[in-house]
Design an enzyme around this catalytic site. Structure first.
Site, PDB file in Angstrom:
ATOM      1  N   ASP A 153      -1.449   0.021 -10.132  1.00 26.04           N
ATOM      2  CA  ASP A 153      -1.761  -1.394  -9.949  1.00 26.04           C
ATOM      3  C   ASP A 153      -1.701  -2.063 -11.313  1.00 26.04           C
ATOM      4  OD1 ASP A 153      -2.182  -1.629  -7.216  1.00 26.04           O
ATOM      5  OD2 ASP A 153      -4.279  -1.013  -7.358  1.00 26.04           O
TER       6      ASP A 153
ATOM      7  N   GLU B  28       0.815  -1.207   0.000  1.00 24.66           N
ATOM      8  CA  GLU B  28       0.000   0.000   0.000  1.00 24.66           C
ATOM      9  C   GLU B  28       0.856   1.267   0.000  1.00 24.66           C
ATOM     10  OE1 GLU B  28      -2.681  -1.141  -0.614  1.00 24.66           O
ATOM     11  OE2 GLU B  28      -3.132  -2.883   0.605  1.00 24.66           O
TER      12      GLU B  28
END
Length: 543
Positions: free
Chosen positions: A352, A189
């Protein structure tokens, strides 16, 4: 002379989902979809570029949990069967839609895609997709970086040994899969807290990535903003995300994926076809779900029933234009920055990986066009990996980055809020007990060592940041809670069995079969005195 550089970084990660006790399982579909829509198509792009002599650079994180699934024989065999079913479905769809030009164009597109995935996965890779990625790294085209073992949210772990275990196990898995030491790491993250860089240095890592404000609000302030890396006090370099490239791709209102010509993600033939036609391609429970074949385009913000039909050729043309626009903007951005920075800037574009091909179907074409256009249509910048940049420009500012993540609002709230805060009082107990077990039993062998190793696996699996994220997002919440509670319960049962010296071999074998990740794990990674990776000793320049 090169005016500047573009560092493109893809973070490929899925939580470890493997259920041998069921013939099919809904959440395992995350892996199969990622294989068909992102990971194999990325390899296909690399293959085409390499065969045509086109130079390219990209940095990719393949997380340890994703690597475990990619190398798991059960999941790979299940994926092979899933892919075979998709091929059969696409053949039927080509016939069914033969009288409708647009529908038939999409059906033929899917047939060609599934066929190519089969050629790559079955015929060419023989199921070893990690070996294919490794080939391109060994050729110097991509740089694969490490990640924490199960994508655990490091700043919310109270035990430093727990943070170290996540990092060390992740680095060890990287060595096992790719046959070399990793140069960099993707912090789960992008979550950073001051002091974590020391653990990265201990693990032999040279660099990591930060969210924009993690560097901008560092102390002292970065002289070059996010357009050059900075060294932490430990000597590990921090690269930070450029928000202009982020908004161009990610923004729901202005990003490329929202173009009306692009494929609509949420409308799928799993819901549109007559039930009798789609039932053979559903799970055993017979419940309708997406199968990955979608015939409609974004069109506009209206209901799914109002979406227009998808035109693959038109969408591909838009992807080419968007790739050209992205390149043009980087040229102007880099020329502007170079004019006052006094050194070639590096633009770090982080995403991502699953955005490309899965959420944004044409994203794979976008990347293919971008690599080609960068080589042939401009001479302002080059694509580069972080380690290449550090070799060229070893002199960088020293600062302490600030606490940050790339989650909503930029800090830790996504992973610590009223929807998921209950997990941490339990996780902290698990971490403390695991550290205590490792210190009190530093040299166990045989059955007891197996139990201790399994206990370490259960702690790592319980720590996965995915579970807290899903609880916040409100998607797959029941599954996220179930997984968290299961791994906690399994650890507590093992802890009790180990301390009472009543380890049941059958129960242990069952756990090892279900949670079979990290085959080389050594529980002593939780022991503060356990030997670790050699510290990165290369001298770095500082300004």
């Amino acid at each position: 002379m090169t005016t500047g550089y573009l560092c493109l970084v893809l973070h490929a990660h899925l939580p470890f989902v493997r259920h041998p006790e069921h013939n099919d399982f809904l959440e395992e579909d995350w892996f199969y979809e990622g294989m068909t829509e992102t990971y194999l198509p990325l390899l296909d792009v690399f293959e085409r570029l390499a065969s045509e002599g086109i130079d390219f650079r990209i940095t990719i994180n393949l997380s340890p949990t994703l690597c475990a699934m990619m190398s798991d024989s059960l999941l790979c065999e299940r994926y092979r069967k899933r892919l075979a079913a998709l091929r059969a479905l696409s053949e039927r769809e080509v016939v069914r839609t033969r009288d409708h030009p647009l529908l038939n164009a999409s059906a033929q597109m899917y047939r060609a895609k599934f066929k190519r995935c089969w050629e790559l996965f079955v015929d060419q890779c023989h199921g070893n997709i990690l070996g294919a990625f490794r080939k391109f790294q060994d050729a110097g085209k991509i740089e694969i970086i490490a990640c924490a073992a199960t994508h655990g949210f490091l700043p919310l772990m109270l035990q430093r040994e727990a943070q170290r275990a996540q990092i060390e196990v992740g680095v060890g898995e990287y060595r096992r899969h790719f046959g070399r030491n990793p140069k960099g790491i993707w912090l789960p993250e992008c979550a950073y807290a001051p002091g974590l860089d020391g653990l990265l240095s201990e693990a032999g890592l040279r660099y990591f990535f930060l969210e924009t404000h993690g560097l901008i609000t560092g102390s002292p302030r970065p002289r070059f903003g996010v357009y050059a890396p900075a060294y932490c006090p430990s000597g590990v370099a921090a690269f930070s995300r450029d928000m202009e490239t982020a908004h161009q791709v990610w923004s729901a209102d202005h990003g490329y994926p929202g173009d009306p010509q692009y494929r609509e993600f949420y409308r799928d033939i799993g819901y549109d076809l007559d039930y009798s036609e789609i039932k053979p391609y559903l799970h055993e429970d017979g419940v309708r779900r997406g199968v990955g074949m979608k015939y409609h385009r974004v069109t506009g913000p209206g209901p799914l029933s109002d979406k227009d039909l998808y035109n693959p050729a038109a969408a591909r043309e838009v992807a080419a234009r968007h790739a050209g626009n992205f390149m043009f903007n980087r040229e102007r951005q880099i020329e502007h920055l170079a004019g006052f920075l006094g050194r070639p800037p590096v633009i770090v574009a982080m995403y991502d990986a699953e955005l490309f091909g899965h959420w944004w179907y044409e994203g794979i074409d976008f990347l293919d066009f971008l690599f080609r256009k960068v080589q042939f249509d401009q001479n302002v910048f080059k694509m580069i990996t972080p380690s290449e940049y550090l070799e060229k420009y070893p002199d960088n500012q020293v600062l302490e980055p600030s606490a940050s993540s790339w989650g909503d609002k930029g800090y830790y709230e996504v992973w610590l809020n009223g929807a998921n805060d209950w997990i941490y009082r339990h996780l902290h107990v698990l971490e403390e007990r695991m550290v205590s077990l490792a210190r009190r039993t530093p040299s166990e062998m045989g059955l007891k060592k197996r139990a201790l190793d399994q206990a370490a696996r259960e702690v790592l699996l319980a720590q996965a940041s995915d579970w807290a994220f899903l609880m916040t997002a409100g998607t797959a919440t029941a599954y996220a809670r179930q997984r968290t509670e299961e791994h906690m319960g399994r650890f507590l049962a093992l802890d009790e069995a180990i301390q009472s010296n009543r380890i049941d071999p059958e129960d242990l074998r069952d756990l090892e079969s279900k949670d079979n990740i990290f085959p080389q794990i050594d529980y002593r990674v939780y022991n503060g005195d356990h030997p670790r990776s050699p510290i990165f000793k290369k001298e770095v320049g500082r300004i």
